[in-house]
Scaffold this motif. Sequence first.
Motif, PDB file in Angstrom:
ATOM      1  N   THR A   1       0.603  -1.342  -0.080  1.00 51.84           N
ATOM      2  CA  THR A   1      -0.014   0.056   0.181  1.00 51.84           C
ATOM      3  C   THR A   1       0.795   1.169  -0.150  1.00 51.84           C
ATOM      4  O   THR A   1       0.526   2.197  -0.752  1.00 51.84           O
ATOM      5  N   ASN A   2       1.820   1.192   0.805  1.00 50.84           N
ATOM      6  CA  ASN A   2       2.848   2.496   0.937  1.00 50.84           C
ATOM      7  C   ASN A   2       3.506   2.774  -0.432  1.00 50.84           C
ATOM      8  O   ASN A   2       3.548   3.881  -0.789  1.00 50.84           O
ATOM      9  N   VAL A   3       4.003   1.677  -0.808  1.00 49.54           N
ATOM     10  CA  VAL A   3       4.822   1.905  -2.182  1.00 49.54           C
ATOM     11  C   VAL A   3       3.878   2.540  -3.182  1.00 49.54           C
ATOM     12  O   VAL A   3       4.112   3.460  -3.907  1.00 49.54           O
ATOM     13  N   THR A   4       2.472   2.058  -3.501  1.00 47.42           N
ATOM     14  CA  THR A   4       1.409   2.323  -4.200  1.00 47.42           C
ATOM     15  C   THR A   4       1.106   3.816  -4.176  1.00 47.42           C
ATOM     16  O   THR A   4       1.111   4.671  -4.921  1.00 47.42           O
ATOM     17  N   GLN A   5       0.737   4.325  -2.986  1.00 49.46           N
ATOM     18  CA  GLN A   5       0.459   5.632  -2.535  1.00 49.46           C
ATOM     19  C   GLN A   5       1.522   6.521  -2.568  1.00 49.46           C
ATOM     20  O   GLN A   5       1.262   7.576  -3.406  1.00 49.46           O
ATOM     21  N   SER A   6       2.878   6.211  -2.655  1.00 52.02           N
ATOM     22  CA  SER A   6       3.912   6.901  -2.802  1.00 52.02           C
ATOM     23  C   SER A   6       3.960   7.273  -4.456  1.00 52.02           C
ATOM     24  O   SER A   6       4.272   8.438  -4.813  1.00 52.02           O
ATOM     25  N   MET A   7       3.637   6.252  -4.960  1.00 57.91           N
ATOM     26  CA  MET A   7       3.698   6.416  -6.355  1.00 57.91           C
ATOM     27  C   MET A   7       2.609   7.499  -7.014  1.00 57.91           C
ATOM     28  O   MET A   7       3.004   8.393  -7.894  1.00 57.91           O
ATOM     29  N   ILE A   8       1.243   7.248  -6.529  1.00 53.64           N
ATOM     30  CA  ILE A   8       0.309   8.191  -6.762  1.00 53.64           C
ATOM     31  C   ILE A   8       0.644   9.624  -6.648  1.00 53.64           C
ATOM     32  O   ILE A   8       0.213  10.590  -7.184  1.00 53.64           O
ATOM     33  N   ALA A   9       1.116   9.742  -5.218  1.00 50.37           N
ATOM     34  CA  ALA A   9       1.526  10.944  -4.536  1.00 50.37           C
ATOM     35  C   ALA A   9       2.293  11.902  -5.554  1.00 50.37           C
ATOM     36  O   ALA A   9       2.301  12.966  -5.718  1.00 50.37           O
ATOM     37  N   ARG A  10       3.486  11.081  -6.048  1.00 53.14           N
ATOM     38  CA  ARG A  10       4.421  11.715  -6.854  1.00 53.14           C
ATOM     39  C   ARG A  10       3.940  12.129  -8.055  1.00 53.14           C
ATOM     40  O   ARG A  10       4.102  13.335  -8.495  1.00 53.14           O
ATOM     41  N   ASN A  11       3.095  11.384  -8.675  1.00 58.14           N
ATOM     42  CA  ASN A  11       2.397  11.805  -9.700  1.00 58.14           C
ATOM     43  C   ASN A  11       1.402  12.940  -9.610  1.00 58.14           C
ATOM     44  O   ASN A  11       1.432  14.049 -10.613  1.00 58.14           O
ATOM     45  N   MET A  12       0.841  13.101  -8.599  1.00 59.61           N
ATOM     46  CA  MET A  12      -0.076  14.097  -8.338  1.00 59.61           C
ATOM     47  C   MET A  12       0.525  15.379  -8.024  1.00 59.61           C
ATOM     48  O   MET A  12       0.133  16.544  -8.459  1.00 59.61           O
ATOM     49  N   LEU A  13       1.863  15.142  -7.462  1.00 62.45           N
ATOM     50  CA  LEU A  13       2.690  16.476  -7.290  1.00 62.45           C
ATOM     51  C   LEU A  13       3.146  16.973  -8.545  1.00 62.45           C
ATOM     52  O   LEU A  13       3.335  18.301  -8.579  1.00 62.45           O
ATOM     53  N   GLU A  14       3.610  16.069  -9.430  1.00 62.92           N
ATOM     54  CA  GLU A  14       4.246  16.557 -10.595  1.00 62.92           C
ATOM     55  C   GLU A  14       2.790  17.098 -11.347  1.00 62.92           C
ATOM     56  O   GLU A  14       3.117  18.401 -11.900  1.00 62.92           O
ATOM     57  N   CYS A  15       1.705  16.938 -10.988  1.00 56.72           N
ATOM     58  CA  CYS A  15       0.360  17.617 -11.992  1.00 56.72           C
ATOM     59  C   CYS A  15       0.310  19.019 -11.374  1.00 56.72           C
ATOM     60  O   CYS A  15      -0.050  19.896 -11.965  1.00 56.72           O
ATOM     61  N   GLN A  16       0.297  19.140 -10.093  1.00 59.12           N
ATOM     62  CA  GLN A  16       0.284  20.389  -9.296  1.00 59.12           C
ATOM     63  C   GLN A  16       1.386  21.428  -9.641  1.00 59.12           C
ATOM     64  O   GLN A  16       1.249  22.347 -10.040  1.00 59.12           O
TER      65      GLN A  16
ATOM     66  N   TRP B   1       8.325  10.077   2.035  1.00 55.04           N
ATOM     67  CA  TRP B   1       7.258   8.758   2.244  1.00 55.04           C
ATOM     68  C   TRP B   1       7.604   7.732   2.477  1.00 55.04           C
ATOM     69  O   TRP B   1       6.995   6.912   3.283  1.00 55.04           O
ATOM     70  N   ALA B   2       9.030   7.375   2.562  1.00 51.41           N
ATOM     71  CA  ALA B   2       9.925   6.111   3.475  1.00 51.41           C
ATOM     72  C   ALA B   2       9.441   6.213   4.907  1.00 51.41           C
ATOM     73  O   ALA B   2       9.182   5.463   5.475  1.00 51.41           O
ATOM     74  N   ASN B   3       9.664   7.429   5.384  1.00 50.81           N
ATOM     75  CA  ASN B   3       9.391   7.689   6.964  1.00 50.81           C
ATOM     76  C   ASN B   3       8.115   7.744   7.119  1.00 50.81           C
ATOM     77  O   ASN B   3       7.769   6.978   8.301  1.00 50.81           O
ATOM     78  N   HIS B   4       7.151   7.999   6.345  1.00 52.03           N
ATOM     79  CA  HIS B   4       5.814   7.977   6.705  1.00 52.03           C
ATOM     80  C   HIS B   4       5.660   6.584   6.846  1.00 52.03           C
ATOM     81  O   HIS B   4       4.559   6.162   7.569  1.00 52.03           O
ATOM     82  N   GLY B   5       5.970   5.736   5.864  1.00 50.77           N
ATOM     83  CA  GLY B   5       5.568   4.218   5.575  1.00 50.77           C
ATOM     84  C   GLY B   5       6.134   3.670   6.961  1.00 50.77           C
ATOM     85  O   GLY B   5       5.160   2.856   7.372  1.00 50.77           O
ATOM     86  N   ASP B   6       7.115   3.865   7.134  1.00 48.66           N
ATOM     87  CA  ASP B   6       7.622   3.438   8.617  1.00 48.66           C
ATOM     88  C   ASP B   6       6.874   3.702   9.757  1.00 48.66           C
ATOM     89  O   ASP B   6       6.419   2.796  10.528  1.00 48.66           O
TER      90      ASP B   6
ATOM     91  N   ALA C   1       8.192  -0.493   7.659  1.00 50.24           N
ATOM     92  CA  ALA C   1       7.697  -0.966   6.546  1.00 50.24           C
ATOM     93  C   ALA C   1       8.616  -1.985   5.793  1.00 50.24           C
ATOM     94  O   ALA C   1       9.771  -1.722   5.826  1.00 50.24           O
ATOM     95  N   LEU C   2       7.952  -3.219   5.365  1.00 50.68           N
ATOM     96  CA  LEU C   2       8.852  -3.728   4.123  1.00 50.68           C
ATOM     97  C   LEU C   2       9.037  -3.000   2.930  1.00 50.68           C
ATOM     98  O   LEU C   2       8.214  -2.046   2.721  1.00 50.68           O
ATOM     99  N   LYS C   3       9.792  -3.452   2.055  1.00 49.14           N
ATOM    100  CA  LYS C   3       9.982  -2.735   0.737  1.00 49.14           C
ATOM    101  C   LYS C   3      10.412  -1.163   0.865  1.00 49.14           C
ATOM    102  O   LYS C   3      10.052  -0.571   0.012  1.00 49.14           O
ATOM    103  N   GLY C   4      10.609  -0.910   2.190  1.00 44.24           N
ATOM    104  CA  GLY C   4      11.074   0.566   2.182  1.00 44.24           C
ATOM    105  C   GLY C   4      12.064   0.914   1.288  1.00 44.24           C
ATOM    106  O   GLY C   4      12.136   2.081   1.225  1.00 44.24           O
ATOM    107  N   ASP C   5      12.922   0.097   1.091  1.00 48.69           N
ATOM    108  CA  ASP C   5      14.227   0.561   0.326  1.00 48.69           C
ATOM    109  C   ASP C   5      13.764   0.972  -1.060  1.00 48.69           C
ATOM    110  O   ASP C   5      14.575   1.778  -1.605  1.00 48.69           O
ATOM    111  N   PHE C   6      12.608   0.465  -1.682  1.00 46.96           N
ATOM    112  CA  PHE C   6      12.394   1.158  -2.791  1.00 46.96           C
ATOM    113  C   PHE C   6      11.777   2.263  -2.675  1.00 46.96           C
ATOM    114  O   PHE C   6      12.217   3.083  -3.496  1.00 46.96           O
ATOM    115  N   VAL C   7      10.939   2.775  -1.668  1.00 45.91           N
ATOM    116  CA  VAL C   7      10.506   3.804  -1.501  1.00 45.91           C
ATOM    117  C   VAL C   7      11.447   4.941  -1.190  1.00 45.91           C
ATOM    118  O   VAL C   7      11.516   6.215  -1.681  1.00 45.91           O
TER     119      VAL C   7
END
Length: 575
Positions: free
Chosen positions: A404-419, A446-451, A462-468
């Motif tokens: 979930t955190n990996v996915t949300q960070s991806m969506i948030a990144r794209n939305m910040l770029e749109c803004q 986003w990594a700190n948020h996920g943790d 969080a797991l998969k935190g290295d990717f975030v």
Amino acid sequence: MMEKADSGQKLYTRMRLWEFPDQYVIEPTDGSHGSSLAVSRVDGSMQLIEKLPDSNSVRVPKIRTIFGVVGILKLLAGSYLMVITDRECVGSYLGHPIFKVSSLKVFPCDHSLKNSPTEQKKMETEFSGLLNIAERTPGLYFSYETNLTLSAQRLHDLGDESKLLPLWRQAEPRFLWNNYMLEGLIDSKLDPYLLPIVQGSFHHFQAAIGKDIIDVTLIARRCTRRNGTRMWRRGADSDGYVANFVETEQIMHLNGFTASFVQVRGSIPLLWEQIVDLTYKPKFELVQLEESPRVAERHFLDLRKKYGAVLAVDLVNTHGGEGRLSEKFANAMQHIVSDDLRYWHFDFHHICGHVHFERLSILYEQIVDFLDRNGYLLLNEKGEKMKEQLGVVRTNCIDCLDRTNVTQSMIARNMLECQLRRLGIFAAEETISSHPNLDECFKILWANHGDDISIQYSGTAALKGDFVRCGKRTMQGIAKDGINALLRYYFNNFVDGTKQDAIDLLQGHYIVSVSRDMTPSSQREDLRLLLVLFRNIVIEASKVRSTALVLLSDMGWSKCCYSCICEGQWAYLLQ
């Protein structure tokens, strides 16, 4: 910048707590010259007083500085006062200082317990022992000036009359962590002492984009309706409230403009559970299957009332226990999908595997039409609304943590770029990745948020935190995930049951149950089993000895411990 909440009576920001033999007295010391609050140590009753009690040289009262009253909790015989004894300013929310609770302390008001029956004293001791755990609750935040329980859009939409109310009256009850503990103070009309607290996460950064300075804040609000720990709170209750429901808001300030984008996460909204039984992955158990459509309907009706349109993104596997759960979720959604409620399944592990998380771009292309249509909040330099968010993406996996955190960070990144494109800062094809400093800050945010969210629900980062955090999977990250998975197993089986009791106690829905305490001999055997599992994870996940040593060192373990683990010499580690 948002308008300051102009409530009639301000919250006290600094106080002294006096410990007299028969009462605690809380004296405002922030220059507000308000009345002091006296709390009886016999029964927890409260009253405002204008003058401090007299003290003498025989019994000099203890005095300590406090920064807020969390509330009062009434148990079987006594009451317990909880206060903030230390705080840390972590940034600002829409121009107002935000503090993190660094230290909580509970003060017993239990003198009446002396005359209670023996059995009641015993139970009271058990209950009050849970408060020691409550003092270590992570991720608590508050503000003396603004309503931290509301998103920027909901704050902006507050009517003038609402803005004049005390902060606790403005608060969203489901995100008010100390809602239950404030009841006694509310009944006594002690508004200047009523400090709203949220549990979640708060991080921010500033970065340069050419000559412009961008300020990004990420705040999470955890719902208290079905609050708890990973294996002890799963799925939904009969009212549709789900476990690990978290609202995450990303706020951007740039050149006087403010943009806000909200996402939510939450457990699959069906009646399901995983009974802790010492197995590594307990079976998923669906209960009251006939109620599934109604429970899901209640859940999404509530979301649509609060957020508008909803896109439910389901990230779980299509096979095994997860697959059966996902199938029931999809079936329940068939009955309730509509123009403003969509369901989308994306098998995260099948498509992305364990290393190719960049393939989440496939998901983004599938949901971008929803994001474009429902947008985000945008305020101009005068605080006027130029655009509003009309819907929300609701993401879930099984724990609603790692995928979930990996996915949300991806969506948030794209939305910040749109803004940033909307404000003319980015060109049409420009991305966050084009700016290394901004890119790194965003990943860390986003990594700190996920943790933070993961620690509150599972006990580990969080797991998969290295990717975030790094943008790619690493050998060290994979090995660290193995260790965190092991720690989650330990917490699920030997720690979280008692922690769940403490959470239920604070939220006002504690159910008396058989004590989960283990005997020393069984604890020793459980630790032995745990170390066997740990050995397998270390050997399999860390083929390179140096990597394993680094990871063990991070946990405070020595080279000697590494050798003992690999050789199965448990006696040394069990000493």
